[in-house]
Design an enzyme around this catalytic site. Structure first.
Site, short mmCIF file in Angstrom:
data_model
loop_
_atom_site.label_atom_id
_atom_site.label_comp_id
_atom_site.label_asym_id
_atom_site.label_seq_id
_atom_site.Cartn_x
_atom_site.Cartn_y
_atom_site.Cartn_z
CG HIS A 49 -2.08 -0.92 0.91
ND1 HIS A 49 -3.26 -0.55 0.18
CD2 HIS A 49 -2.38 -2.27 1.37
CE1 HIS A 49 -4.12 -1.34 0.14
NE2 HIS A 49 -3.83 -2.60 0.47
CG HIS A 67 -5.63 -7.00 -2.09
ND1 HIS A 67 -5.11 -5.99 -2.67
CD2 HIS A 67 -5.53 -6.72 -0.77
CE1 HIS A 67 -4.99 -5.02 -1.63
NE2 HIS A 67 -4.77 -5.44 -0.67
CD GLU A 90 -7.15 0.79 -3.29
OE1 GLU A 90 -6.87 1.13 -4.39
OE2 GLU A 90 -6.42 1.09 -2.50
CG HIS A 116 -10.09 -2.30 5.14
ND1 HIS A 116 -9.07 -3.13 5.66
CD2 HIS A 116 -9.93 -2.45 3.75
CE1 HIS A 116 -8.50 -3.83 4.85
NE2 HIS A 116 -8.90 -3.77 3.67
CG HIS A 140 -9.12 -7.95 0.79
ND1 HIS A 140 -9.20 -7.32 -0.47
CD2 HIS A 140 -9.19 -7.16 1.72
CE1 HIS A 140 -8.80 -6.10 -0.08
NE2 HIS A 140 -8.66 -5.89 1.12
CU1 CUO Z 1 -5.27 -4.14 1.24
CU2 CUO Z 1 -8.02 -4.04 1.93
O1 CUO Z 1 -6.42 -3.35 0.57
O2 CUO Z 1 -6.26 -4.52 2.74
#
Ligand code: CUO
Length: 691
Positions: free
Chosen positions: A213, A235, A353, A373, A409
């Site tokens: 990320h 992912h 995303e 999340h 995910h």
């Molecule tokens: Cu890497 Cu949801 O994008 O954790």
């Protein structure tokens, strides 16, 4: 390495403590001009008899609070979440300040001045991001996140044990205190999900996720090649690997979290401290229900579960209609068969995303993945009534510890798969490569064919680089899954008259499903985990190709510790430096294989050769980080494979191949350029001697 470059490394040490506190085992001291906050402990630590290198840091106008934008809006000592828009803005503002500096010395001064004014994780994030991005700092390597933030990866209990041990021993003793973290992870086997804790709480996969990320951010003013597609693919592959591990343990494949009104069966209690602040990460009881997000401590709009449902339904409309609507109301066609412009999966990946400037229409398609999340990360205290901290799902370096990460995910991936199944199947022409034939292919470990071994291993990290144990060295020995290295062997014939360059694609999947039956193509399709992808030149006639598991295109070398970097006094351009051609991203090498079973577990290896002339991306030779390329791309360069990521398993199969139906992956091996081969993975449940 010049001094300022080396000193940048020490800005990663002790992120929670004043910058004037000595670093590098007491040898390095940043002396801030007009530093009123300098703690008295500095004088005592400097008097320890170790020769000290003092770096004066002048006052800097550009590091004054009024010049930092919103960077200071995330409180010190609290969690930082890249999934939260206001936190990303704070990170962007700090990165902009750092980006304006010229060279290592300039950055060092500004960063040393900013240190202590902003949230610790935000500081490390911004500093890492800028070092990776600045061309003049290309050869500066980052220390492992494990040593920078031991508290995010090592349970509080172990760190407390170390502190007590330090208190008990003679203060003049220079030998490090060593604490063990074996296989006592966060829960017991009363809950079946805990059997996988060793995998979810592995330091390497969490470090990889943090770096991914960092390398593929949103809203940070970078637009990396095929980011949306790689968000999907990387992912998807993590979920596939998690499923392989589950099947190894006799557990069913992970179930997607799709009913957001129903209780989440499995809770999670992380047992970690937040930034060493004495506050614990939020924990989630079993059967917690996701709630509307009604907190005002994160600068985020209130978000309802209904918002998530609306965004999901709009994304599904787009997938099934084959187009999205941009902000001007115009159609943006979604297709993976494009000759120019972005693939549909890339556009969809960015829109799903997050609410970011990469999304084709974020007011309409929303912030689905990120807010998922967030809602989960605050489901234990959605309105801040209990003043509880965020849970691990909110931080990219801790999220993979929680079983719900994979369920979330899996939902995200199923949405992408819904799109992928709308694409036309690959044709024989897409899959075939005339003139080359794989005669045989398999693996060899220690002179034995087709039986691979996994077991346990350990790695030492210096926890005292990230946390202050009264200036004393503390090491933590972490236990992790590992395997014995092996080689792939391929016997390939080239019937052409000239040399043929081909891409070798290698995948692994369990042979049987959770019921012990062989799988259809569609059941196994998204279980295939990429193991490697590399290029070879085939001479006319027969060729024997050997490739080491250590060279995998998804993995990086080991995490670099502070000590590795301090001792790496080599010219980064020299051949000895290749081990350091690494920027932290990439699946950990020790997690390349699933655990398998003590009695051996059948897996299938799938090999496919494609034409490198078609796969190749024309671009200048890359000079930046190029480890774990399949998951992380190449620094400052295009993703080096023109095919859709996950090829050939990203789409449903054609109904027939060479005039016969396709029911299983083995039917692809009817093509001469493909090969399927059964192997066994044996879990030895003992300590391995690697190499
Ligand atoms: Cu890497 Cu949801 O994008 O954790």
């Amino acid at each position: 390495m010049d001094k300022s470059r080396k000193n940048l490394l020490y800005l990663f040490e002790l992120p929670h403590d004043p910058i004037s506190l000595p670093r590098g085992g007491g040898k390095i001291h940043f002396d801030l001009e007009n530093d009123l906050s300098r703690p008295p402990v500095v004088a005592t630590r400097l008097g320890g008899g170790v020769p000290v290198e003092t770096t004066p840091v002048p006052d800097r106008e550009d590091a004054l609070p009024q010049n930092l934008g919103t960077a200071a809006s995330v409180p010190i000592g609290s969690p930082f979440s890249f999934f939260i828009k206001s936190h990303r803005q704070a990170a962007k503002d700090l990165c902009d300040v750092f980006m304006r500096t010229k060279g290592a010395e300039d950055l060092l001064q500004v960063a040393a001045r900013v240190h202590g004014q902003v949230n610790e994780t935000l500081f490390i994030y911004a500093l890492s991001f800028v070092i990776l991005r600045k061309k003049e700092l290309r050869n500066v390597r980052l220390p492992s996140i494990i040593e920078v933030f031991p508290g995010k990866l090592i349970p509080q209990e172990q760190l407390m044990k170390a502190q007590l041990e330090v208190n008990r021993t003679d203060p003049n003793q220079s030998e490090p205190v060593v604490v063990e973290h074996g296989l006592e992870f966060s829960g017991t086997h009363l809950k079946p999900e805990h059997r996988l804790a060793y995998w979810r709480e592995d330091y390497g996969i969490n470090a990889h996720h943090w770096h991914w990320h960092l390398v593929y951010p949103i809203d940070m003013g970078v637009n990396r090649d095929r980011k949306g597609e790689l968000f999907f693919y990387m992912h998807q592959q993590m979920v596939a690997r998690y499923d392989m591990e589950r099947l190894s343990l006799g557990l069913p494949r992970v179930q997607k979290l799709e009913n957001w009104r129903a209780p989440i069966e499995d809770g999670y209690f992380p047992k970690l401290t937040v930034n060493n602040s004495g506050r614990a990460w939020g924990s989630r009881q079993d059967d917690t229900v996701m709630q509307d997000f009604l907190r005002n401590d994160f600068g985020l709009d209130f978000t309802d579960v209904t918002d998530l449902e609306i965004w999901r339904s709009r994304l599904f409309d787009a997938i099934h209609q084959g187009f999205m609507i941009d902000r001007a109301g115009k159609r943006v066609v979604l297709s993976d068969d494009v000759t120019s412009g972005k693939r549909g999966i890339d556009i969809l990946g960015d829109a799903l995303e997050a609410d970011s400037n990469l999304s084709v229409n974020s007011p309409y398609y929303g912030d689905l993945h990120n807010m998922g999340h967030v809602l989960i990360a605050f489901s234990h205290d959605p309105d801040f009534a209990h003043k509880e901290e965020m849970a691990v799902m909110g931080d990219t370096s801790t999220a993979m510890r929680d079983p719900v990460f994979y369920r979330w995910h899996k939902f995200v991936d199923d949405t992408f798969q819904e799109y992928k199944l709308m694409q036309r199947p690959y044709t024989e022409q897409d899959l075939n490569l005339a003139g080359v034939k794989i005669e045989r292919a398999g693996v060899v470990r220690n002179n034995e064919a087709d039986v691979l071994h996994t077991g346990w291993n350990t790695r030492l990290f210096e926890a005292s680089r990230g946390l202050d144990f009264n200036g004393r060295p503390v090491m933590v020995r972490l236990t992790h899954l590992d395997h014995e290295p092996f080689n792939y062997h391929l016997q390939v014939s080239n019937s052409g008259r000239g040399v043929k360059e081909v891409t070798v694609r290698v995948f692994l999947a369990p042979k049987l499903n959770a019921r012990g039956q062989e799988m259809s193509f569609m059941e196994q399709r998204i279980l295939w985990a990429e193991m490697d992808k590399f290029t070879v030149s085939l001479k006319p006639g027969s060729n024997h190709v050997v490739r080491s598991s250590k060279d995998s295109s998804i993995t990086n070398a080991e995490e670099l510790t502070f000590r590795d970097l301090e001792n790496a006094n080599i010219d980064p351009a020299s051949p000895e430096a290749t081990g350091f051609n690494f920027c932290g991203c990439g699946w950990p090498q020790h997690m390349l294989l699933p655990r398998g079973r003590p009695e051996g577990m059948p897996f299938q290896l799938f090999f496919m050769l494609t034409d490198y002339a078609q796969d190749k991306v024309t671009q200048p030779a890359a000079r930046g980080c190029a480890n774990g390329v399949s998951f992380c791309g190449i620094q400052d360069a295009k993703y080096p494979d023109t095919r859709p990521m996950g090829f050939p398993f990203d789409r449903r199969p054609p109904p027939t191949l060479l005039d016969q139906p396709v029911n299983t992956a083995a039917d692809y091996a009817r093509l001469e350029n493909a090969f399927i081969h059964e192997i066994s993975i044996k879990f030895l449940a003992e300590r391995l001697n690697r190499d």
